[in-house]
Write a protein that holds these residues in place. Structure first.
Motif, PDB file in Angstrom:
ATOM      1  N   UNK A  17      -7.173   5.667   6.688  1.00  6.21           N
ATOM      2  CA  UNK A  17      -6.118   5.213   7.585  1.00  6.21           C
ATOM      3  C   UNK A  17      -4.739   5.767   7.208  1.00  6.21           C
ATOM      4  N   UNK A  18      -4.643   6.419   6.065  1.00  7.86           N
ATOM      5  CA  UNK A  18      -3.360   6.976   5.639  1.00  7.86           C
ATOM      6  C   UNK A  18      -3.090   8.261   6.419  1.00  7.86           C
ATOM      7  N   UNK A  19      -1.864   8.380   6.938  1.00  6.96           N
ATOM      8  CA  UNK A  19      -1.464   9.589   7.655  1.00  6.96           C
ATOM      9  C   UNK A  19      -0.055   9.973   7.213  1.00  6.96           C
ATOM     10  N   UNK A  20       0.595  10.863   7.942  1.00  9.64           N
ATOM     11  CA  UNK A  20       1.918  11.331   7.514  1.00  9.64           C
ATOM     12  C   UNK A  20       3.006  10.263   7.640  1.00  9.64           C
ATOM     13  N   UNK A  21       2.803   9.257   8.469  1.00  7.90           N
ATOM     14  CA  UNK A  21       3.797   8.201   8.648  1.00  7.90           C
ATOM     15  C   UNK A  21       3.503   6.931   7.861  1.00  7.90           C
ATOM     16  N   UNK A  22       2.229   6.682   7.595  1.00 15.11           N
ATOM     17  CA  UNK A  22       1.818   5.427   6.948  1.00 15.11           C
ATOM     18  C   UNK A  22       0.913   5.709   5.762  1.00 15.11           C
ATOM     19  N   UNK A  23       1.027   4.892   4.747  1.00 12.71           N
ATOM     20  CA  UNK A  23       0.089   4.919   3.619  1.00 12.71           C
ATOM     21  C   UNK A  23      -0.482   3.517   3.497  1.00 12.71           C
TER      22      UNK A  23
END
Length: 86
Positions: free
Chosen positions: A34-40
């Motif tokens: 679920x981690x992406x460039x905006x959220x960890x």
């Protein structure tokens, strides 16, 4: 470690939740699915058995870390999947 003070850089150094077959209760793992460039996202297992793992989920966005939910992950084909996705 104070969980609501974890930075994205610290979270990205955690071991992968999905890649670990057995988790240490109370330890933190990066939820790479679920981690992406905006959220960890990182998880902290609270309980586990042969069927799956119950874990607290935390999210980091714009430098702010907060508790999101307690989620159940089930084991399927040797991998953990979020119960809602299974």
């Amino acid at each position: 470690m104070i969980l609501d003070m974890m930075t994205r850089a610290e979270a990205e150094k955690l071991p992968s939740f999905e890649a670990s077959p057995v988790h240490q209760l109370g330890a933190c793992y990066l939820w790479t699915g679920f981690t992406d460039e905006d959220h960890a996202f990182f998880v902290r297992p609270a309980a586990q058995n042969e069927l799956g793992c119950l874990a607290d989920v935390y999210g980091i966005r714009d430098g702010v870390t907060r508790f999101m939910a307690r989620e159940m992950f089930v084991r399927e084909d040797g991998k953990l999947r979020l119960l809602e996705e299974a």
